[in-house]
Design a protein around this motif. Structure first.
Motif, mmCIF file in Angstrom:
data_model
loop_
_atom_site.group_PDB
_atom_site.id
_atom_site.type_symbol
_atom_site.label_atom_id
_atom_site.label_comp_id
_atom_site.label_asym_id
_atom_site.label_seq_id
_atom_site.Cartn_x
_atom_site.Cartn_y
_atom_site.Cartn_z
ATOM 1 N N LYS A 151 0.808 -1.036 -0.146
ATOM 2 C CA LYS A 151 -0.105 -0.134 -0.245
ATOM 3 C C LYS A 151 0.855 1.421 -0.141
ATOM 4 C CE LYS A 151 -4.031 -2.097 2.538
ATOM 5 N NZ LYS A 151 -4.746 -2.063 3.506
ATOM 6 N N SER A 152 2.296 1.114 0.065
ATOM 7 C CA SER A 152 2.990 2.233 0.121
ATOM 8 C C SER A 152 3.101 2.955 -1.325
ATOM 9 C CB SER A 152 4.516 1.865 0.287
ATOM 10 O OG SER A 152 4.521 1.029 1.603
ATOM 11 N N GLN A 153 3.020 4.549 -1.015
ATOM 12 C CA GLN A 153 2.992 5.467 -2.041
ATOM 13 C C GLN A 153 3.912 6.566 -1.704
ATOM 14 O OE1 GLN A 153 -1.216 6.793 -2.371
ATOM 15 N NE2 GLN A 153 -1.326 4.853 -4.105
ATOM 16 N N LEU A 154 4.376 7.199 -2.791
ATOM 17 C CA LEU A 154 4.852 8.676 -2.788
ATOM 18 C C LEU A 154 3.699 9.468 -3.527
ATOM 19 C CD1 LEU A 154 7.190 10.802 -2.279
ATOM 20 C CD2 LEU A 154 7.969 10.003 -4.800
ATOM 21 N N ARG A 155 3.495 10.546 -2.691
ATOM 22 C CA ARG A 155 2.179 11.409 -3.134
ATOM 23 C C ARG A 155 2.668 12.865 -3.133
ATOM 24 N NH1 ARG A 155 -2.962 9.323 0.452
ATOM 25 N NH2 ARG A 155 -3.242 7.395 -0.289
ATOM 26 N N VAL A 156 1.828 13.690 -4.069
ATOM 27 C CA VAL A 156 1.917 14.971 -4.147
ATOM 28 C C VAL A 156 0.478 15.376 -3.719
ATOM 29 C CG1 VAL A 156 1.982 17.057 -5.653
ATOM 30 C CG2 VAL A 156 3.536 14.874 -5.953
ATOM 31 N N LEU A 157 0.587 16.406 -2.667
ATOM 32 C CA LEU A 157 -0.607 17.072 -2.150
ATOM 33 C C LEU A 157 -0.883 18.417 -2.245
ATOM 34 C CD1 LEU A 157 -0.236 15.346 1.370
ATOM 35 C CD2 LEU A 157 -1.280 14.327 -0.672
ATOM 36 N N ASP A 158 -1.996 19.017 -2.019
ATOM 37 C CA ASP A 158 -2.229 20.387 -2.199
ATOM 38 C C ASP A 158 -2.070 20.756 -0.736
ATOM 39 O OD1 ASP A 158 -3.526 22.851 -1.883
ATOM 40 O OD2 ASP A 158 -4.907 22.625 -3.667
ATOM 41 N N PRO A 159 -1.007 21.702 -0.479
ATOM 42 C CA PRO A 159 -0.840 21.855 0.965
ATOM 43 C C PRO A 159 -1.960 22.816 1.599
ATOM 44 C CG PRO A 159 0.407 23.381 -0.485
ATOM 45 C CD PRO A 159 -0.179 22.380 -1.390
ATOM 46 N N ALA A 160 -2.846 23.300 0.802
ATOM 47 C CA ALA A 160 -3.932 24.096 1.397
ATOM 48 C C ALA A 160 -5.404 23.320 1.652
ATOM 49 C CB ALA A 160 -4.322 25.185 0.668
ATOM 50 N N THR A 161 -5.425 22.154 0.955
ATOM 51 C CA THR A 161 -6.586 21.396 1.183
ATOM 52 C C THR A 161 -6.363 20.015 1.670
ATOM 53 O OG1 THR A 161 -6.534 20.545 -1.207
ATOM 54 C CG2 THR A 161 -7.382 22.793 -0.738
ATOM 55 N N GLY A 162 -5.204 19.494 1.342
ATOM 56 C CA GLY A 162 -4.821 17.800 1.651
ATOM 57 C C GLY A 162 -5.087 17.109 0.328
ATOM 58 N N GLU A 163 -5.696 17.757 -0.567
ATOM 59 C CA GLU A 163 -6.061 17.016 -1.738
ATOM 60 C C GLU A 163 -4.978 16.164 -2.343
ATOM 61 O OE1 GLU A 163 -8.130 17.017 -5.966
ATOM 62 O OE2 GLU A 163 -7.949 18.948 -4.896
ATOM 63 N N VAL A 164 -5.103 14.742 -2.453
ATOM 64 C CA VAL A 164 -4.009 14.139 -3.199
ATOM 65 C C VAL A 164 -4.170 14.280 -4.713
ATOM 66 C CG1 VAL A 164 -2.998 11.629 -3.680
ATOM 67 C CG2 VAL A 164 -4.136 12.297 -1.427
ATOM 68 N N LEU A 165 -2.843 15.006 -5.037
ATOM 69 C CA LEU A 165 -3.003 15.256 -6.752
ATOM 70 C C LEU A 165 -2.341 14.330 -7.503
ATOM 71 C CD1 LEU A 165 -1.627 19.134 -5.913
ATOM 72 C CD2 LEU A 165 -4.183 18.301 -6.175
ATOM 73 N N ARG A 166 -1.495 13.599 -6.915
ATOM 74 C CA ARG A 166 -0.533 12.500 -7.779
ATOM 75 C C ARG A 166 -0.065 11.465 -6.739
ATOM 76 N NH1 ARG A 166 4.078 14.365 -11.338
ATOM 77 N NH2 ARG A 166 4.217 16.064 -9.786
ATOM 78 N N ALA A 167 -0.077 10.190 -7.272
ATOM 79 C CA ALA A 167 0.449 9.095 -6.400
ATOM 80 C C ALA A 167 1.083 8.255 -7.260
ATOM 81 C CB ALA A 167 -0.604 8.562 -5.544
ATOM 82 N N GLN A 168 2.151 7.838 -6.759
ATOM 83 C CA GLN A 168 2.886 6.584 -7.238
ATOM 84 C C GLN A 168 3.021 5.505 -6.249
ATOM 85 O OE1 GLN A 168 3.488 4.581 -10.043
ATOM 86 N NE2 GLN A 168 4.099 6.683 -11.030
ATOM 87 N N SER A 169 2.593 4.206 -6.697
ATOM 88 C CA SER A 169 2.838 2.978 -5.677
ATOM 89 C C SER A 169 4.393 2.785 -5.729
ATOM 90 C CB SER A 169 2.017 2.048 -6.134
ATOM 91 O OG SER A 169 0.471 2.398 -5.888
ATOM 92 N N LEU A 170 4.935 2.166 -4.525
ATOM 93 C CA LEU A 170 5.983 1.553 -4.514
ATOM 94 C C LEU A 170 6.002 0.005 -5.134
ATOM 95 C CD1 LEU A 170 6.497 4.046 -2.568
ATOM 96 C CD2 LEU A 170 8.085 2.338 -1.334
ATOM 97 N N PRO A 171 7.186 -0.209 -5.714
ATOM 98 C CA PRO A 171 7.152 -1.532 -6.421
ATOM 99 C C PRO A 171 6.888 -2.746 -5.149
ATOM 100 C CG PRO A 171 9.191 -0.554 -7.042
ATOM 101 C CD PRO A 171 8.406 0.244 -5.814
#
Length: 276
Positions: free
Chosen positions: A85-105
Motif C-alpha cells: 500500500k506504500s506510495q509517494l504522493r503530491v498533495l495540495d498543502p492548502a486542502t490536503g487533496e492528493v494530486l498525484r500518487a505513485q505506488s512503490l514496487p
C-alpha cells in the motif's frame, strides 16, 4: 488547544520504548530516564519544552499511513507505508487533496522521504533498499542498497540525514546516497532512541519519537537535544483509528510554522511552537 495528557505521562508509558503493556511505565522509565527527567522538568532539563499552537486544520487522507512529509517550493510531498500500500504522493498543502500518487514496487514498505534537487529519496523500512524518484514526473529512477532499517529522512541543503529507529542520525550523500558519517543523539550523555520522521530546519533536525506524541529538536553537529514539543492531545482521541495512529509527520512551512500529521489521521495541523 487543551492537552489531554501531560508530557510526563506520555514519556512514562510503554509506547516510548516499544515495550509490552505488562511492564510499560516501569520499562519506559528505565529505558530513557534522561528524556523523562529532562522533559518533565527534572534535574536534567537543559532545553525548552514547547507546545503546538494550532493555527489551522487541513484535511488529511485517513487511509494514509504517513511516514514522511515535506513542503518543497510550494508542493507538499508525502510518503506512506504498509506492505503493498506504500506510495509517494503530491498533495495540495492548502486542502490536503492528493494530486498525484505513485505506488512503490511490489510489497516494499515505504518510510521517510526527502527532496534533494530534482530527485526524491524514499526509504524502505526493512527491505534493504532506498528508492530514487524523479521529482518532476514521480518516475522511479533506481533502487539502491540500504544498510540497516529506514525510518526518517530529511535534506539539510548539503547532506541527507537518516534515522533508523536507534539513537543515531546517519548522514548520506544527496546524489549517491553513500553514508558519510553519523552522530549519537543524547540528552546529558544519555541516548535518545526510536527517532523516526525527520525534518531539517535551519541547521537543526526535528524528529518524531516513535510512537509517542513527542518531537525533539537535535543539533546534528553534537547530537544534543536542544528542544522538545509536547503534542499530546493535538488529535482528538476519538479521531484515532487505532493504536497505530500516532504522530508521524512534520513539514516546515516557513515563518516558524509547521504542518504536523500522523499515521491514519483524518486531519493535519498547521502550528507554531510556543513555550508553555
Amino acid at each position: 488547544m487543551t492537552h489531554h495528557r501531560t508530557l510526563g505521562v506520555v514519556l512514562t508509558t510503554a509506547v516510548l520504548c516499544g515495550c509490552s503493556s505488562g511492564d510499560g511505565a516501569e520499562a519506559a522509565a528505565e529505558g530513557q530516564p534522561a528524556v523523562r527527567e529532562a522533559i518533565t522538568g527534572g534535574s536534567a532539563q537543559s532545553f525548552p519544552v514547547l507546545r503546538p499552537e494550532v493555527l489551522a486544520e487541513v484535511p488529511h487522507d485517513p487511509s494514509a499511513f504517513t511516514q514522511g512529509l515535506e513542503l518543497h517550493e510550494g508542493t507538499l510531498y508525502e510518503g506512506t507505508g504498509l506492505e503493498g500500500k506504500s506510495q509517494l504522493r503530491v498533495l495540495d498543502p492548502a486542502t490536503g487533496e492528493v494530486l498525484r500518487a505513485q505506488s512503490l514496487p511490489g510489497q516494499l514498505f515505504g518510510e521517510g522521504i526527502a527532496v534533494a534537487g530534482d530527485r526524491i529519496w524514499q526509504l524502505t523500512w526493512q527491505d534493504g533498499v532506498v528508492l530514487e524518484w524523479d521529482r518532476a514526473t514521480l518516475t522511479l529512477r533506481q533502487q539502491l542498497p540500504l544498510d540497516g532499517e529506514g525510518w526518517g529522512l530529511c535534506h539539510d541543503g548539503t547532506r541527507l540525514v537518516r534515522s533508523d529507529g536507534t539513537d543515531r542520525l546517519r548522514f548520506h550523500d544527496p546524489v549517491t546516497f553513500a553514508e558519510t558519517g553519523s552522530v549519537t543523539v543524547t540528552i546529558d550523555g544519555e541516548p535518545v532512541t526510536q527517532l523516526n520522521e525527520l525534518e531539517c530546519v535551519d541547521g537543526q533536525v526535528w524528529a518524531n519519537v516513535w510512537p509517542s506524541d513527542v518531537l525533539v529538536r537535535i543539533d546534528p553537529a553534537r547530537g544534543r537535544v536542544t528542544a522538545a514539543v509536547d503534542a499530546a492531545g493535538l488529535l482528538d482521541p476519538e479521531q484515532r483509528a487505532n493504536a497505530d495512529a500516532v504522530l508521524n509527520g512534520i513539514a516546515a512551512l516557513g515563518d516558524d510554522e509547521y504542518l504536523l500529521s500522523g499515521k491514519l489521521w483524518p486531519v493535519s495541523f498547521r502550528v507554531r511552537f510556543v513555550e508553555e
